[in-house]
Scaffold this active site. Structure first.
Site, PDB file in Angstrom:
ATOM      1  N   ASN A  14       0.845  -1.184   0.000  1.00  0.00           N
ATOM      2  CA  ASN A  14       0.000   0.000   0.000  1.00  0.00           C
ATOM      3  C   ASN A  14       0.885   1.240   0.000  1.00  0.00           C
ATOM      4  O   ASN A  14       2.105   1.159  -0.131  1.00  0.00           O
ATOM      5  CB  ASN A  14      -0.952  -0.056   1.206  1.00  0.00           C
ATOM      6  CG  ASN A  14      -2.290   0.570   0.915  1.00  0.00           C
ATOM      7  OD1 ASN A  14      -2.348   1.684   0.407  1.00  0.00           O
ATOM      8  ND2 ASN A  14      -3.357  -0.136   1.242  1.00  0.00           N
ATOM      9  N   HIS A  16      22.851   2.408  13.042  1.00  0.00           N
ATOM     10  CA  HIS A  16      23.910   3.405  13.232  1.00  0.00           C
ATOM     11  C   HIS A  16      24.549   3.194  14.604  1.00  0.00           C
ATOM     12  O   HIS A  16      23.914   2.696  15.534  1.00  0.00           O
ATOM     13  CB  HIS A  16      23.333   4.823  13.129  1.00  0.00           C
ATOM     14  CG  HIS A  16      22.780   5.125  11.778  1.00  0.00           C
ATOM     15  ND1 HIS A  16      23.576   5.408  10.693  1.00  0.00           N
ATOM     16  CD2 HIS A  16      21.501   5.174  11.322  1.00  0.00           C
ATOM     17  CE1 HIS A  16      22.822   5.624   9.630  1.00  0.00           C
ATOM     18  NE2 HIS A  16      21.552   5.483   9.984  1.00  0.00           N
ATOM     19  N   ALA A  45      -1.321  -3.864  13.190  1.00  0.00           N
ATOM     20  CA  ALA A  45      -1.058  -2.461  12.876  1.00  0.00           C
ATOM     21  C   ALA A  45      -0.275  -1.777  13.990  1.00  0.00           C
ATOM     22  O   ALA A  45      -0.511  -2.017  15.174  1.00  0.00           O
ATOM     23  CB  ALA A  45      -2.367  -1.731  12.631  1.00  0.00           C
ATOM     24  N   ARG A  86      -0.981 -15.241  19.440  1.00  0.00           N
ATOM     25  CA  ARG A  86      -1.480 -16.613  19.384  1.00  0.00           C
ATOM     26  C   ARG A  86      -1.154 -17.216  18.025  1.00  0.00           C
ATOM     27  O   ARG A  86      -0.773 -16.510  17.086  1.00  0.00           O
ATOM     28  CB  ARG A  86      -2.985 -16.669  19.640  1.00  0.00           C
ATOM     29  CG  ARG A  86      -3.835 -15.975  18.591  1.00  0.00           C
ATOM     30  CD  ARG A  86      -5.322 -16.140  18.884  1.00  0.00           C
ATOM     31  NE  ARG A  86      -6.150 -15.406  17.961  1.00  0.00           N
ATOM     32  CZ  ARG A  86      -6.520 -15.840  16.761  1.00  0.00           C
ATOM     33  NH1 ARG A  86      -6.113 -17.003  16.302  1.00  0.00           N
ATOM     34  NH2 ARG A  86      -7.307 -15.098  15.990  1.00  0.00           N
TER      35      ARG A  86
END
Length: 195
Positions: free
Chosen positions: A85, A115, A160, A183
């Site tokens: 997306n 870094h 998300a 799970r």
């Protein structure tokens, strides 16, 4: 970029990432990403050709929505039926290997570069890179960051907003910051489709 420097940056060794040769390679890739992101979706053939020029390799069937950004591109290896997306960023100083049938939601980042923690070293370009591997049939939902050295197993789902700092086993649902296993994904997760 020479083969020696390409091997060095992919080796995981601490090195000088500010070398002129790296800056040139980053600039070339940035130009290609700019061209890609400037084209309308209706120019699919031209867009797909630019993507193929950027990537190390990518399957026959894919969808990459703009904007898309990466560092070198040549270290990215993607299988069949890939969908990303809007606003995917891949910092591919090391190899990023993505399997078949992978979905990546909007605003995701795959970061192979690390870094130095000590400011004087970091400011002089000291860095290293570790590869990322994403298996087949993986769904990475919106706003996920995958950190260097992570492997995500086949069939895994990353919720998300997660920050994936460690390996995720196959066929598991994982989420959070840091991302943790919630799970196993089983046949009971199959949904009924309305015809």
């Amino acid at each position: 970029m020479t083969k020696d420097n390409l091997s060095l940056i992919r080796s995981g060794q601490w090195m000088n990432g500010f070398a002129k040769e790296f800056a040139v390679a980053l600039g070339i890739c940035e130009e290609q990403c700019f061209k890609l992101n400037s084209l309308p979706p209706s120019h699919s053939e031209e867009r797909n050709q630019i993507i193929r020029n950027i990537m190390g390799n990518i399957g026959e069937h894919f969808t990459i929505h703009s904007p898309f950004h990466c560092d070198f591109g040549t270290n990215i290896h993607i299988g069949e039926n890939f969908i990303s997306n809007f606003n995917l960023t891949i910092l591919d100083e090391a190899d990023v290997t993505i399997g078949n049938n992978v979905f990546i939601g909007p605003d995701c980042r795959l970061c192979t570069v690390i870094h130095a923690l000590k400011a004087t070293q970091r400011n002089s370009g000291v860095m290293r890179a570790r590869p990322i591997t994403i298996g087949n049939d993986v769904w990475i939902a919106a706003g996920v960051t995958v950190l260097p050295g992570v492997n995500i197993g086949d069939g895994a789902v990353i919720g998300a907003g997660s920050v994936v700092t460690k390996d995720i086993p196959p066929h598991t649902l994982a989420a959070g910051n840091p991302c943790h296993i919630i799970r196993e994904i089983t046949d009971e997760d199959k949904v009924d489709i309305i015809s």
